[in-house]
Design an enzyme around this catalytic site. Structure first.
Site, PDB file in Angstrom:
ATOM      1  N   ASP A 126       0.745  -1.344  -0.142  1.00 57.92           N
ATOM      2  CA  ASP A 126       0.088  -0.120   0.052  1.00 57.92           C
ATOM      3  C   ASP A 126       0.838   1.132  -0.024  1.00 57.92           C
ATOM      4  O   ASP A 126       1.995   1.365   0.450  1.00 57.92           O
ATOM      5  CB  ASP A 126      -0.876   0.145   1.130  1.00 57.92           C
ATOM      6  CG  ASP A 126      -2.024  -0.888   1.188  1.00 57.92           C
ATOM      7  OD1 ASP A 126      -2.046  -1.741   0.307  1.00 57.92           O
ATOM      8  OD2 ASP A 126      -2.724  -1.020   2.219  1.00 57.92           O
ATOM      9  N   HIS A 138      -6.048   2.914  -4.091  1.00 56.92           N
ATOM     10  CA  HIS A 138      -6.047   3.109  -2.601  1.00 56.92           C
ATOM     11  C   HIS A 138      -6.443   4.770  -2.576  1.00 56.92           C
ATOM     12  O   HIS A 138      -5.809   5.349  -1.642  1.00 56.92           O
ATOM     13  CB  HIS A 138      -4.526   2.895  -2.517  1.00 56.92           C
ATOM     14  CG  HIS A 138      -4.242   2.720  -0.748  1.00 56.92           C
ATOM     15  ND1 HIS A 138      -5.015   2.190  -0.205  1.00 56.92           N
ATOM     16  CD2 HIS A 138      -3.410   3.347  -0.001  1.00 56.92           C
ATOM     17  CE1 HIS A 138      -4.569   2.031   1.051  1.00 56.92           C
ATOM     18  NE2 HIS A 138      -3.570   2.751   1.196  1.00 56.92           N
ATOM     19  N   HIS A 183      -5.298   9.452  -0.250  1.00 56.12           N
ATOM     20  CA  HIS A 183      -4.989   8.878   1.058  1.00 56.12           C
ATOM     21  C   HIS A 183      -5.923   9.133   1.927  1.00 56.12           C
ATOM     22  O   HIS A 183      -5.624   9.584   3.199  1.00 56.12           O
ATOM     23  CB  HIS A 183      -3.662   8.571   1.192  1.00 56.12           C
ATOM     24  CG  HIS A 183      -2.952   7.253   2.248  1.00 56.12           C
ATOM     25  ND1 HIS A 183      -3.214   7.580   3.700  1.00 56.12           N
ATOM     26  CD2 HIS A 183      -2.884   6.355   1.708  1.00 56.12           C
ATOM     27  CE1 HIS A 183      -3.076   6.141   4.083  1.00 56.12           C
ATOM     28  NE2 HIS A 183      -2.677   5.476   3.073  1.00 56.12           N
ATOM     29  N   HIS A 236       4.123  -1.813   2.931  1.00 57.85           N
ATOM     30  CA  HIS A 236       3.950  -0.495   2.372  1.00 57.85           C
ATOM     31  C   HIS A 236       5.187  -0.323   1.818  1.00 57.85           C
ATOM     32  O   HIS A 236       6.333  -0.351   2.077  1.00 57.85           O
ATOM     33  CB  HIS A 236       3.591   0.495   3.642  1.00 57.85           C
ATOM     34  CG  HIS A 236       2.345   0.332   4.549  1.00 57.85           C
ATOM     35  ND1 HIS A 236       2.241  -0.633   5.343  1.00 57.85           N
ATOM     36  CD2 HIS A 236       1.385   1.000   4.155  1.00 57.85           C
ATOM     37  CE1 HIS A 236       0.977  -0.678   5.662  1.00 57.85           C
ATOM     38  NE2 HIS A 236       0.184   0.277   5.190  1.00 57.85           N
TER      39      HIS A 236
END
Length: 195
Positions: free
Chosen positions: A15, A66, A70, A164
């Site tokens: 991510d 995503h 964010h 991540h």
């Protein structure tokens, strides 16, 4: 994505990228183990670094979205959040279309895993993907050994694991990811993407 006990499998996901110096490093690590993964990219970052999501697809990985910026789904008005989800989808689709004209990101992961149910019901074009194991590689309080131990101790056949590919996670992911890949590869695990 059925789990098969005779051929155990993990679904590694990343991510918050793409991030130069991190995402490309992750791609190289995955290649070392013939591992496939899924990258949930932030639309705004993908616009700045379009070659990285394209490279992920070229290497056989999946790319999902995503959001554009964010946003935290619990702290953002539903209409604003849905517009940001749509903007992220459009940004990523536009970037990928240049190389992969037919590719449509079919997966979505909400940042922080936070999503109101009224918003989730309106996300119909994509499958919402959460996780089983959160590596916590963004946490400054942990080191790479603790991050890899968290994944190794909690992941099992069929688990979706979140790492991540961000600057914040870089010091820990660069130590933890090779350990995780080696540990599970030695135990006969495959690493697949979620598509």
């Amino acid at each position: 994505m059925p789990a098969n006990p005779s051929q155990p499998c993990l679904y590694l996901t990343f991510d918050d990228g793409p991030t130069p110096g991190v995402t490309d490093w992750v791609l190289d690590q995955l290649d070392t183990y013939q591992a496939k993964a899924t990258f949930f990219v932030v639309g705004q970052l993908a616009k700045h670094h379009p070659s990285l999501p394209r490279e992920a697809l070229e290497r056989g990985h999946a790319v999902g979205t995503h959001t554009q910026n964010h946003l935290n789904g619990w702290k953002t008005h539903p209409a604003v959040y849905l517009r940001d989800v749509q903007a992220g989808n459009e940004s990523v689709t536009e970037i990928l279309k240049r190389t992969f004209p037919d590719y449509q990101p079919l997966l979505f992961r909400p940042p922080y895993g936070r999503l109101l149910s009224c918003v989730a019901r309106k996300i119909t074009v994509q499958r919402i993907v959460m996780w089983h194991v959160l590596a916590s590689d963004w946490r400054d309080a942990l080191n790479a050994e603790q991050v890899s131990a968290k994944v190794i101790n909690n992941a099992q056949n069929g688990s979706i694991v979140v790492f991540h590919d961000s600057l914040k996670a870089e010091p820990r992911i660069k130590g933890a990811l090779p350990r995780v890949l080696e540990y599970f590869a030695k135990r006969g695990y495959r690493f697949e993407n979620l598509e």
